[in-house]
Design an enzyme around this catalytic site. Sequence first.
Site, mmCIF file in Angstrom:
data_model
loop_
_atom_site.group_PDB
_atom_site.id
_atom_site.type_symbol
_atom_site.label_atom_id
_atom_site.label_comp_id
_atom_site.label_asym_id
_atom_site.label_seq_id
_atom_site.Cartn_x
_atom_site.Cartn_y
_atom_site.Cartn_z
ATOM 1 N N ARG A 1 4.798 -7.145 12.879
ATOM 2 C CA ARG A 1 3.738 -6.471 13.657
ATOM 3 C C ARG A 1 3.959 -6.628 15.147
ATOM 4 O O ARG A 1 3.071 -6.107 15.927
ATOM 5 C CB ARG A 1 2.359 -7.088 13.180
ATOM 6 N N ARG B 1 -14.352 -4.293 3.271
ATOM 7 C CA ARG B 1 -13.629 -5.469 3.976
ATOM 8 C C ARG B 1 -14.416 -5.752 5.348
ATOM 9 O O ARG B 1 -15.076 -4.887 5.854
ATOM 10 C CB ARG B 1 -12.288 -5.231 4.394
ATOM 11 N N LYS C 1 -0.547 2.232 4.055
ATOM 12 C CA LYS C 1 0.429 1.227 3.530
ATOM 13 C C LYS C 1 0.197 0.840 2.149
ATOM 14 O O LYS C 1 1.066 0.458 1.188
ATOM 15 C CB LYS C 1 0.596 0.256 4.579
ATOM 16 N N ARG D 1 -8.227 -3.305 16.036
ATOM 17 C CA ARG D 1 -6.925 -3.543 15.356
ATOM 18 C C ARG D 1 -6.114 -2.285 15.865
ATOM 19 O O ARG D 1 -4.580 -2.344 15.780
ATOM 20 C CB ARG D 1 -7.326 -3.311 13.993
ATOM 21 N N ARG E 1 -13.483 3.085 3.100
ATOM 22 C CA ARG E 1 -12.586 2.357 2.241
ATOM 23 C C ARG E 1 -13.324 1.393 1.503
ATOM 24 O O ARG E 1 -14.329 0.761 2.065
ATOM 25 C CB ARG E 1 -11.563 1.769 2.752
HETATM 26 P P1 AP5 Z 1 -4.866 1.709 2.608
HETATM 27 O O1 AP5 Z 1 -3.808 1.955 1.571
HETATM 28 O O2 AP5 Z 1 -5.857 0.402 2.113
HETATM 29 O O3 AP5 Z 1 -4.269 1.672 4.118
HETATM 30 P P2 AP5 Z 1 -3.578 0.538 4.982
HETATM 31 O O4 AP5 Z 1 -2.523 1.092 5.504
HETATM 32 O O5 AP5 Z 1 -3.041 -0.643 3.949
HETATM 33 O O6 AP5 Z 1 -4.628 -0.026 5.756
HETATM 34 P P3 AP5 Z 1 -4.911 -1.734 6.197
HETATM 35 O O7 AP5 Z 1 -6.427 -1.525 6.897
HETATM 36 O O8 AP5 Z 1 -5.008 -2.433 5.037
HETATM 37 O O9 AP5 Z 1 -4.001 -1.960 6.967
HETATM 38 P P4 AP5 Z 1 -4.037 -3.192 8.152
HETATM 39 O O10 AP5 Z 1 -2.695 -3.196 8.648
HETATM 40 O O11 AP5 Z 1 -5.015 -2.995 9.072
HETATM 41 O O12 AP5 Z 1 -4.592 -4.560 7.248
HETATM 42 P P5 AP5 Z 1 -3.720 -5.609 6.762
HETATM 43 O O13 AP5 Z 1 -4.365 -6.082 5.335
HETATM 44 O O14 AP5 Z 1 -2.269 -5.525 6.945
HETATM 45 O O15 AP5 Z 1 -5.767 2.951 2.787
HETATM 46 C C1 AP5 Z 1 -6.847 3.221 3.639
HETATM 47 C C2 AP5 Z 1 -7.648 4.299 2.912
HETATM 48 O O16 AP5 Z 1 -7.320 5.587 2.922
HETATM 49 C C3 AP5 Z 1 -8.262 3.929 1.544
HETATM 50 O O17 AP5 Z 1 -9.537 4.209 1.357
HETATM 51 C C4 AP5 Z 1 -7.335 4.906 0.587
HETATM 52 O O18 AP5 Z 1 -7.801 5.472 -0.506
HETATM 53 C C5 AP5 Z 1 -7.174 6.137 1.813
HETATM 54 N N1 AP5 Z 1 -5.710 6.755 1.694
HETATM 55 C C6 AP5 Z 1 -4.549 6.105 1.459
HETATM 56 N N2 AP5 Z 1 -3.685 7.071 1.530
HETATM 57 C C7 AP5 Z 1 -4.229 8.211 1.654
HETATM 58 C C8 AP5 Z 1 -3.819 9.656 1.949
HETATM 59 N N3 AP5 Z 1 -2.379 9.950 1.765
HETATM 60 N N4 AP5 Z 1 -4.755 10.591 2.014
HETATM 61 C C9 AP5 Z 1 -5.867 10.249 1.838
HETATM 62 N N5 AP5 Z 1 -6.450 8.917 1.832
HETATM 63 C C10 AP5 Z 1 -5.513 8.037 1.892
HETATM 64 O O19 AP5 Z 1 -4.044 -6.767 8.016
HETATM 65 C C11 AP5 Z 1 -5.453 -7.088 8.025
HETATM 66 C C12 AP5 Z 1 -5.407 -8.170 9.141
HETATM 67 O O20 AP5 Z 1 -4.715 -9.352 8.807
HETATM 68 C C13 AP5 Z 1 -4.749 -7.769 10.654
HETATM 69 O O21 AP5 Z 1 -5.903 -6.938 11.316
HETATM 70 C C14 AP5 Z 1 -4.361 -8.991 11.164
HETATM 71 O O22 AP5 Z 1 -5.559 -9.754 11.675
HETATM 72 C C15 AP5 Z 1 -3.806 -9.882 10.024
HETATM 73 N N6 AP5 Z 1 -2.480 -9.786 9.919
HETATM 74 C C16 AP5 Z 1 -1.873 -9.199 8.914
HETATM 75 N N7 AP5 Z 1 -0.655 -9.062 9.085
HETATM 76 C C17 AP5 Z 1 -0.226 -9.717 10.147
HETATM 77 C C18 AP5 Z 1 0.762 -9.848 10.909
HETATM 78 N N8 AP5 Z 1 1.972 -9.610 10.649
HETATM 79 N N9 AP5 Z 1 0.728 -10.688 12.152
HETATM 80 C C19 AP5 Z 1 -0.490 -10.957 12.648
HETATM 81 N N10 AP5 Z 1 -1.484 -10.676 11.871
HETATM 82 C C20 AP5 Z 1 -1.424 -10.234 10.615
#
Ligand code: AP5
Length: 222
Positions: A90, A162, A15, A173, A129
């Site tokens: 979410r 992270r 994402k 998660r 990552r």
């Molecule tokens: P990356 O692009 O970083 O993946 P991502 O989907 O953004 O993963 P996240 O771990 O950031 O998602 P998340 O939803 O857990 O975290 P968030 O910050 O929202 O890619 C990942 C890796 O893969 C990288 O190394 C990249 O290079 C590689 N890659 C990418 N695309 C690729 C491809 N096509 N092919 C190969 N490799 C690839 O949330 C974090 C925390 O915040 C949550 O756990 C929760 O505690 C809190 N939080 C956030 N939003 C909310 C909400 N709405 N409600 C409640 N709590 C929330």
Amino acid sequence: MALNIVLMGPPGAGKGTQAKKIIQAYAIPHISTGDMFRLAIKEGTKLGLVAKSYIDKGDLVPDDVTIGLVKERLAMDDCKKGYLLDGFPRTIPQAEALEVLSKEIGREVSLVIDIEVEKKELIRRIAGRRVCKNCGAPYHVDTAKPKVEGVCDICGGPLYQRLDDNEAALEVRLTHYEEDTKPLLDFYKKTGKLVVLDGGEGSDRLFEKITSILGEVSDDNH
Ligand code: AP5
């Protein structure tokens, strides 16, 4: 016509990677609740302290906190021409709140993109990552290496792992994704705004698909 986009998918689906490409190409603000929480944690604010107690374990930050944050952000002037929500909604209560608040301000969601990737690949991506401490750009130790080890290609910032990118927090998660977030797919399917994409492809190929869909959405709205 404004592109009001929601980007969904499990942790590690890509994402953040796609979001960075989309906001650059379409000049819309990137609203990532994860990034907002991480910034608050870095700055040591009250919100940061609350968020940290959930995020480090892989748990979701409570709905009232998260919804309040997004409500304030979506009402800002720079969202007039569109926005990209990444990681929100979410939960069903978050999706329902988004329906209400986006209608109130005349900024209803026009498209929901869900990126799907199989669990084994998600674990590989999250384990390897590394993220830039300054600009948040994502890298991978095997498949998306920076030009200089440990240094961001874009801003020169240091790369780090992270705290929630460990095996135990990732398991939590992924469970939250299955139990709390996946039901949203049915919710959005009913609205006819949902597009599901295979995120197992390379990130450039995936972005090509997204741009072709975004082209169709803006054509439809002309
Ligand atoms: P990356 O692009 O970083 O993946 P991502 O989907 O953004 O993963 P996240 O771990 O950031 O998602 P998340 O939803 O857990 O975290 P968030 O910050 O929202 O890619 C990942 C890796 O893969 C990288 O190394 C990249 O290079 C590689 N890659 C990418 N695309 C690729 C491809 N096509 N092919 C190969 N490799 C690839 O949330 C974090 C925390 O915040 C949550 O756990 C929760 O505690 C809190 N939080 C956030 N939003 C909310 C909400 N709405 N409600 C409640 N709590 C929330």
